[in-house]
Design a protein around this motif. Structure first.
Motif, PDB file in Angstrom:
ATOM      1  N   GLU A 137       0.877  -1.179   0.000  1.00 28.28           N
ATOM      2  CA  GLU A 137       0.000   0.000   0.000  1.00 28.28           C
ATOM      3  C   GLU A 137       0.913   1.228   0.000  1.00 28.28           C
ATOM      4  OE1 GLU A 137      -2.633  -0.365   3.311  1.00 28.28           O
ATOM      5  OE2 GLU A 137      -3.891  -1.863   2.318  1.00 28.28           O
ATOM      6  N   SER A 211       2.493  -1.355   4.398  1.00 29.83           N
ATOM      7  CA  SER A 211       1.590  -0.237   4.133  1.00 29.83           C
ATOM      8  C   SER A 211       2.176   1.072   4.642  1.00 29.83           C
ATOM      9  CB  SER A 211       0.233  -0.486   4.803  1.00 29.83           C
ATOM     10  OG  SER A 211      -0.637   0.608   4.606  1.00 29.83           O
ATOM     11  N   THR A 212       1.921   2.132   3.871  1.00 32.27           N
ATOM     12  CA  THR A 212       2.286   3.480   4.313  1.00 32.27           C
ATOM     13  C   THR A 212       1.175   4.098   5.156  1.00 32.27           C
ATOM     14  OG1 THR A 212       1.425   4.356   2.216  1.00 32.27           O
ATOM     15  CG2 THR A 212       3.785   3.889   2.335  1.00 32.27           C
ATOM     16  N   ARG A 213       0.046   3.376   5.294  1.00 41.54           N
ATOM     17  CA  ARG A 213      -1.025   3.839   6.187  1.00 41.54           C
ATOM     18  C   ARG A 213      -0.728   3.400   7.613  1.00 41.54           C
ATOM     19  NH1 ARG A 213      -6.734   2.074   4.474  1.00 41.54           N
ATOM     20  NH2 ARG A 213      -5.750   0.019   4.175  1.00 41.54           N
ATOM     21  N   SER A 214      -1.362   4.076   8.567  1.00 39.12           N
ATOM     22  CA  SER A 214      -1.193   3.713   9.972  1.00 39.12           C
ATOM     23  C   SER A 214      -2.059   2.505  10.300  1.00 39.12           C
ATOM     24  CB  SER A 214      -1.575   4.883  10.879  1.00 39.12           C
ATOM     25  OG  SER A 214      -2.962   5.156  10.782  1.00 39.12           O
ATOM     26  N   GLN A 217      -5.690   3.533  10.466  1.00 34.03           N
ATOM     27  CA  GLN A 217      -6.322   3.703   9.158  1.00 34.03           C
ATOM     28  C   GLN A 217      -6.638   2.361   8.514  1.00 34.03           C
ATOM     29  OE1 GLN A 217      -3.203   6.133   7.436  1.00 34.03           O
ATOM     30  NE2 GLN A 217      -4.431   7.996   7.605  1.00 34.03           N
TER      31      GLN A 217
END
Length: 449
Positions: A137, A211-214, A217
């Protein structure tokens, strides 16, 4: 149409239950993300782990479009086209007619990408990540639409054009820049070059995500997906009954008890699915705790087999036998050590005792057999440190799950008990540094241990 109405509730009910099954699997993935405790890079050994940190690489890649340093990227060039089409058709009266319509769209004319192993760094250390096979991601690094007058049009795109081209191209690139904050869930395994862990693809792992999302998230997105499945199932399950009655001309207000009963049945099925999901997740977590302890036991058994040989080597210094009694006692005491929760001596590291003897008596340090035993002991205790950290992380999370409401009641039904932790702080793992390696090599070479 009326012949089909009696079967409409059965069809809607079947599809509604399929949606409920979809919600079950979506919820299981969400719970895996939310309930797996975050490990530090120094506490990872073998098994499914969750990590947070930044992407670091001694020799990062350079992305094709944005030309930014990164560890993974993919790019594409799409070209827009449009055309007017004239077609012949037959209308409902059987007459032949013609009509024109406009078509347009995007066609990919070039694409590519590249990835390299990198390190995930947190406040405790680093761990090697091999991104091949992971669900990525990424971040949007480049997005631009232009025409032939822009140098980018032919500079990064092909010279040929697609059929019916409007001579408009869209350049897009996604990647993981260097130093980007990452969330990683995947299977940890032992590296081949040093005593340390790495994260890599495992076909048996339930998830491999970078993923670059937390985490919040990711969990929120999965939660909304799960709710969408549940709501869609309820609409189909109850709506099919309402639709049948409405089509048959039955006053809906006279059927409210039936609709309430259908809703109650659907909610009961949803609750049972939730209990099943929670129980299975607790059982799976208990199994992972046991597997984590088995990894500790493997290394403890290896150390147990080394200790008698070390004792024999130290006792060879007969001129100094009286001065090494404390070190010998420490070594012998570990032969009687017991697992957490079992009465007996606790496990603790003995490398310091062995190093003290080696420093005190140079003739031992020069002995090849003793040197080999000492090296094996130190490496084994480093593995114990890795395995212990992972075991304690998993066991702590398992114990927390057993105390949370309402999951504690499901755990009570399964007679699940808390797992004692391994209190052995003297074990230390070897430090791992970010090393430089060429993009073509399969294994990065660490700059130090």
């Amino acid at each position: 149409m009326h012949d089909f109405l009696p079967y409409l509730p059965m069809l809607g009910g079947a599809v509604g239950l399929v949606c409920l099954v979809g919600a079950f699997f979506a919820g299981r993935r969400r719970r895996l993300v939310e309930n797996l405790s975050t490990s530090k890079t120094t506490g990872v050994f073998i098994g499914l782990v969750e990590l947070k940190g930044t992407a670091e690489c001694a020799r990062p890649l350079t992305s094709y479009l944005a030309e930014q340093p990164c560890v993974w990227y993919q790019w594409s060039v799409d070209e827009h086209w449009s055309r007017t089409v004239t077609e012949t058709y037959t209308d409902h009266e059987g007459k032949t007619r013609t009509r024109t319509r406009h078509e347009s769209g995007w066609t990919t004319v070039a694409d590519g990408g590249e990835s390299t192993p990198f390190y995930l760094q947190d406040d405790c250390g680093v761990i090697l990540i091999r991104p091949e096979g992971a669900k990525i991601e990424p971040l949007a690094m480049f997005d631009r639409t232009c025409g032939p007058a822009d140098p980018l049009y032919y500079g990064k795109g092909p010279a040929h054009a697609v059929r019916d081209s409007d001579h408009r191209r869209r350049f897009a690139e996604y990647g993981i820049p260097e130093h980007a904050s990452l969330y990683v869930m995947g299977q940890a395994r032992e590296r081949q070059d040093i005593v340390a862990a790495e994260i890599a693809r495992d076909p048996d792992a339930p998830m491999f995500l970078i993923s670059t999302r937390s985490e919040e998230q990711i969990g929120s997105g999965m939660k909304w997906g799960e709710r969408a499945w549940v709501f869609s199932g309820w609409v189909l399950f109850v709506g099919s009954v309402v639709g049948r009655d409405a089509a048959a001309g039955i006053p809906l207000e006279t059927r409210l008890p039936l609709y309430a009963g259908a809703t109650a049945a659907y909610l009961a099925a949803a609750v049972l699915a939730w209990i099943w999901m929670v129980f299975n997740s607790l059982v799976d977590l208990r199994h992972r705790v046991r597997r984590a302890w088995s990894l500790v036991e493997i290394e403890l058994k290896r150390r147990h087999d080394l200790i008698p040989n070390l004792v024999q080597a130290v006792r060879g210094c007969r001129d100094h036998e009286r001065t090494v009694q404390s070190e010998l006692a420490a070594l012998r005491g570990q032969l009687r050590a017991t697992p957490p929760g079992v009465e007996g001596p606790d496990y603790h590291a003995v490398r310091d005792a062995v190093l003290a003897v080696a420093e005190r008596y140079p003739e031992l340090k020069a002995d090849a057999n003793f040197a080999a035993l000492q090296k094996s002991l130190i490496e084994t205790e480093e593995r114990i440190a890795l395995a212990r950290g992972y075991f304690n992380d998993i066991a702590t999370h398992y114990n927390t799950r057993l105390e949370q409401v309402p999951e504690r009641y499901v755990a009570w039904l399964g007679a699940m008990k808390p797992q004692p932790l391994m209190e052995a702080d003297a074990f230390e793992r070897a430090p791992v540094s970010i090393g430089a390696w060429s993009h073509g090599s399969s294994d990065p070479a660490p700059s130090g241990k």
